[in-house]
Write a protein that holds these residues in place. Structure first.
Motif, PDB file in Angstrom:
ATOM      1  N   ARG A  24      56.445   5.130  42.234  1.00  0.00           N
ATOM      2  CA  ARG A  24      57.402   6.152  42.581  1.00  0.00           C
ATOM      3  C   ARG A  24      58.538   5.768  42.723  1.00  0.00           C
ATOM      4  O   ARG A  24      59.667   6.079  42.207  1.00  0.00           O
ATOM      5  CB  ARG A  24      56.945   7.228  43.687  1.00  0.00           C
ATOM      6  CG  ARG A  24      57.666   8.502  43.536  1.00  0.00           C
ATOM      7  CD  ARG A  24      57.331   9.484  44.564  1.00  0.00           C
ATOM      8  NE  ARG A  24      57.834   8.899  46.089  1.00  0.00           N
ATOM      9  CZ  ARG A  24      57.420   9.385  47.234  1.00  0.00           C
ATOM     10  NH1 ARG A  24      56.651  10.286  47.351  1.00  0.00           N
ATOM     11  NH2 ARG A  24      57.928   8.894  48.355  1.00  0.00           N
ATOM     12  N   VAL A  33      59.780   4.847  38.724  1.00  0.00           N
ATOM     13  CA  VAL A  33      60.264   6.261  38.328  1.00  0.00           C
ATOM     14  C   VAL A  33      61.738   6.394  38.876  1.00  0.00           C
ATOM     15  O   VAL A  33      62.726   6.700  37.973  1.00  0.00           O
ATOM     16  CB  VAL A  33      59.205   7.319  38.855  1.00  0.00           C
ATOM     17  CG1 VAL A  33      59.828   8.586  38.548  1.00  0.00           C
ATOM     18  CG2 VAL A  33      57.810   7.051  38.240  1.00  0.00           C
ATOM     19  N   VAL A  57      61.071  12.387  39.248  1.00  0.00           N
ATOM     20  CA  VAL A  57      59.974  12.619  39.970  1.00  0.00           C
ATOM     21  C   VAL A  57      58.889  13.639  39.373  1.00  0.00           C
ATOM     22  O   VAL A  57      57.631  13.455  39.474  1.00  0.00           O
ATOM     23  CB  VAL A  57      60.233  12.971  41.449  1.00  0.00           C
ATOM     24  CG1 VAL A  57      58.921  13.335  42.430  1.00  0.00           C
ATOM     25  CG2 VAL A  57      61.128  11.974  42.342  1.00  0.00           C
ATOM     26  N   PHE A  60      56.317  11.741  37.457  1.00  0.00           N
ATOM     27  CA  PHE A  60      55.572  10.550  38.370  1.00  0.00           C
ATOM     28  C   PHE A  60      54.144  10.600  38.196  1.00  0.00           C
ATOM     29  O   PHE A  60      53.470   9.641  38.087  1.00  0.00           O
ATOM     30  CB  PHE A  60      56.081  10.697  39.817  1.00  0.00           C
ATOM     31  CG  PHE A  60      55.203  10.013  40.941  1.00  0.00           C
ATOM     32  CD1 PHE A  60      54.780   8.711  40.934  1.00  0.00           C
ATOM     33  CD2 PHE A  60      54.395  10.438  41.810  1.00  0.00           C
ATOM     34  CE1 PHE A  60      54.033   7.939  41.787  1.00  0.00           C
ATOM     35  CE2 PHE A  60      53.694  10.183  42.619  1.00  0.00           C
ATOM     36  CZ  PHE A  60      53.363   8.589  42.792  1.00  0.00           C
TER      37      PHE A  60
END
Lengths: 76, 251
Positions: free
Chosen positions: B75, B79, B88, B91
């Motif tokens: 994350r 990402v 996100v 993700f």
């Protein structure tokens, strides 16, 4: 020389030349990376991450040649 | 890997065998080792995550700590670093790709006579790469509209004279991406597994006092393959994030 011998020769040349080029490229990259780390040890993490990424890209070139070499070697 | 000593040709090991023939109106949808081991990988993933998420609560230990660290890494470092907080949304997709590729890479290293890495098959990696390609185009059209999507092929700050040259190059580079994505993953996995098989073949057919040398090579290559499998999963998800970031917009 028949075509089978030529295919085997080509397969050896393909992977050998590819290994030479990618070896040079990776050598430059890792050398510069080490230089950067020894100059700025605090940036080691970022440099290492970028270096591994770059190495994977360069390595892929040798692997493309490996695929060609395998095709040549086993089609023959 | 017992089959290797019998045939001698390491490529025979990588040939797919049809386990269950499915002929859907001329379209062959056979169940092969690749399909079986993709299912096995999915089952392992679901099992591992179910076991890890059994105890909820703030205190983490064991398996759950490892998985949480990996998910956090995906994350934050894959990402958010590439796509910013707007990324996100993607993700879950990128984490799924990462774990699926990771498990598919590693499944072939399980020392069973029939173990097979689904990602060492070009069809599997090509399907994954095509999925990423189509996703990027669809998201580009959806988020930027047709005009914005087409503007993506026109590089900024280039003299108008050069545009007839630059636009085809941009289009070709966009079209080449799925190929490089697919072949990178496929060739990495194939090369590693072939090398292990070649070492084992040498060990099986070599002189008795030399058998141990290639065996050590095979063990070391297997260790290296664990690392390569992880790096390739990282590269694939990283590149997916980078390609998506071009249409989503950077942080």
């Amino acid at each position: 020389m028949d075509s089978v011998a030529l295919a085997w020769l080509g397969s050896g040349l393909a992977i050998g030349l590819a290994a030479m080029g990618t070896g040079l490229g990776m050598g430059f990259m890792v050398g510069k990376g080490l230089e950067g780390v020894s100059r700025q040890p605090e940036a080691a993490g970022a440099i290492q991450r970028l270096m591994v990424m770059g190495i994977a890209f360069v390595e892929a070139l040798a692997l493309y040649a490996l695929v060609i070499a395998l095709f040549l070697a086993f089609k023959a | 890997m017992n089959t290797l000593a019998a045939s001698g040709n390491p490529v025979d090991h990588l040939r797919l065998h049809t386990i269950l023939r499915i002929d859907a109106a001329g379209l062959r949808l056979d169940i092969t080792e690749a399909v079986l081991f993709m299912w096995a990988g999915c089952a392992v993933l679901v099992g591992v995550f179910l076991v890890a998420s059994r105890h909820s609560g703030p205190a983490t230990r064991g398996l759950r700590t490892v998985l949480e660290a990996m998910l956090l890494f995906i994350r934050e470092d894959i990402v958010k670093r590439n796509m910013g907080s707007r990324g996100v949304r993607y993700f879950p997709l990128i984490a799924t790709l990462f774990f699926f590729i990771l498990v598919s890479n590693w499944v072939g290293l399980v020392p069973l006579p029939f173990s097979y890495s689904a990602t060492s098959n070009i069809s599997v990696t090509a399907a994954l790469a095509m999925f990423v390609f189509v996703l990027v185009q669809v998201e580009g059209l959806r988020l930027r509209g047709v005009r914005g999507y087409l503007r993506g092929f026109v590089p900024e700050g280039v003299p108008t004279m050069l545009l007839p040259l630059m636009v085809p190059i941009e289009i070709i580079s966009a079209l080449a991406r799925p190929f490089s994505l697919a072949i990178r993953l496929f060739a990495n996995m194939l090369a590693g597994h072939l090398l292990i098989l070649v070492f084992l073949g040498m060990s099986a057919t070599g002189l008795w006092f030399l058998k141990a040398v290639p065996l050590v090579g095979a063990v070391l290559m297997s260790l290296f393959e664990i690392f390569v499998g992880l790096v390739q999963a990282y590269i694939f998800s990283m590149l997916t994030a980078i390609y998506l970031s071009e249409v989503v917009g950077e942080a």
